[in-house]
Design an enzyme around this catalytic site. Structure first.
Site, PDB file in Angstrom:
ATOM      1  N   GLU A   1       0.809  -1.223   0.000  1.00 62.19           N
ATOM      2  CA  GLU A   1       0.000   0.000   0.000  1.00 62.19           C
ATOM      3  C   GLU A   1       0.841   1.272   0.000  1.00 62.19           C
ATOM      4  O   GLU A   1       0.488   2.261  -0.653  1.00 62.19           O
ATOM      5  CB  GLU A   1      -0.953   0.009   1.198  1.00 62.19           C
ATOM      6  CG  GLU A   1      -2.086  -0.987   1.108  1.00 62.19           C
ATOM      7  CD  GLU A   1      -1.707  -2.380   1.615  1.00 62.19           C
ATOM      8  OE1 GLU A   1      -0.517  -2.593   1.921  1.00 62.19           O
ATOM      9  OE2 GLU A   1      -2.600  -3.238   1.716  1.00 62.19           O
TER      10      GLU A   1
ATOM     11  N   PHE B   1      -6.176  -0.357   5.901  1.00 63.74           N
ATOM     12  CA  PHE B   1      -4.846  -0.346   5.282  1.00 63.74           C
ATOM     13  C   PHE B   1      -4.553   0.976   4.571  1.00 63.74           C
ATOM     14  O   PHE B   1      -3.435   1.487   4.645  1.00 63.74           O
ATOM     15  CB  PHE B   1      -4.717  -1.508   4.295  1.00 63.74           C
ATOM     16  CG  PHE B   1      -5.058  -2.846   4.896  1.00 63.74           C
ATOM     17  CD1 PHE B   1      -4.756  -3.125   6.221  1.00 63.74           C
ATOM     18  CD2 PHE B   1      -5.689  -3.823   4.151  1.00 63.74           C
ATOM     19  CE1 PHE B   1      -5.069  -4.353   6.790  1.00 63.74           C
ATOM     20  CE2 PHE B   1      -6.010  -5.057   4.709  1.00 63.74           C
ATOM     21  CZ  PHE B   1      -5.699  -5.328   6.032  1.00 63.74           C
TER      22      PHE B   1
END
Length: 317
Positions: free
Chosen positions: A61, A86
């Site tokens: 990410e 996330f």
């Protein structure tokens, strides 16, 4: 009092997918990135129609946000998508430094937010993300209420110049807003007018608030319901006008007490017009495993508790 009808339950993440596809058709600069969650974020149709504008970044990410920032600085309009936990918490530093500080035109697509993620439990649920994103200067924070509004909000986010955090969910949910209503960033929508109490809600809890208003009407209580899809910037004018009329307020949100919509609204009233305010939120807790309906009830985020809070606020006038 207007009665809202569920036209058929749809998950708000599918509203994002439909909005992303339409935004891509409207503007060739729109690109999509995801962290190995194309199916979960309903990006499949966009990827199929625009394969050269879709980037699968894998479970990385932080790198994805960096790539999105680079694309934005190259003139693209990137939507970087992952689960809310996330995309907000895991890569906060990258968002702050590469997106927020440079006021970069990146759209953070945040799916599976709140406890209604359900059985995946506390590690995947997030009730803190709005607080994190609100704290970043210049970041727009949007939490739409159903499929139709999520689709419209996604299209509006693509047209907005600057960073946007777009929050939506996993469960099938009542779809009740007008599919043709355009979305205006920074606008709160009065769903029902009332005179005894104002219920201010965002996301999934707008529907619960409308159900609470119906129950209150049966008891002779007139509740005004305001849908606040844009948490930042907040439509203070609409909220203040309602509070001055009803002089009692409830704020309902699928988020913890710290840093959410409730604290933001309370600050507006403290600075302008003191009124009694009751809060429906997740308190100071992490999530847990369970069905969305079970968790809403367990955390007091349902219509029954909203109606109780409304009566309490009225009694404090």
């Amino acid at each position: 009092m207007k009665k809202y009808i569920d036209s058929g339950k749809k998950d708000t993440r599918s509203g994002f997918g439909a909005g992303l596809l339409e935004a891509g058709r409207q503007d060739s600069r729109v690109v999509a990135l995801t962290a190995d969650l194309k199916g979960s974020l309903k990006m499949d149709e966009f990827a199929a129609e625009f394969p050269d504008r879709f980037v699968q970044c894998g479970i990385a990410e932080a790198n994805m946000v960096g790539v999105a920032a680079g694309l934005a600085n190259s003139g693209k309009i990137p939507f970087a998508g992952s689960f809310a936990e996330f995309i907000s918490g895991r890569v906060y530093d990258q968002i702050r430094q590469e997106v927020g500080y440079g006021h970069t035109n990146v759209k953070l697509a945040s799916s599976h937010a709140g406890v209604t993620l359900g059985e995946d439990g506390a590690t995947h649920q997030t009730m803190e993300d709005i607080a994190l994103m609100r704290a970043i200067p210049g970041m727009v924070v949007i939490n739409p209420c159903d499929y139709n509004q999520t689709k419209a909000a996604t299209i509006a986010a693509a047209k907005y110049e600057g960073p946007v955090y777009l929050r939506f969910g996993r469960p099938s949910w009542p779809n009740f807003t007008d599919p043709d209503e355009p979305f205006e960033i920074g606008k709160a929508y009065v769903m029902n007018e009332g005179k005894d109490v104002t219920i201010i809600a965002s996301g999934h809890l707008v529907w619960e608030s409308l159900q609470a208003a119906e129950a209150l009407e049966a008891e002779g209580v007139s509740a005004e319901v305001i849908n606040v899809p844009t948490i930042k910037p907040l439509d203070e004018k609409t909220i203040l006008a309602s509070a001055l009329k009803t002089k009692a307020v409830v704020v309902a949100e699928e988020h913890n007490a710290a840093g959410g919509l409730g604290e933001l609204v309370a600050g507006v009233f403290a600075a302008n017009t003191p009124v009694p305010v009751e809060f429906i939120n997740g308190g100071d807790r992490f999530g847990q495993s369970g069905t969305p309906a079970e968790l809403l009830k367990a955390y007091g985020l349902d219509a029954e508790n909203i109606a109780k809070a409304a009566k309490k606020a009225i009694n404090r006038k």
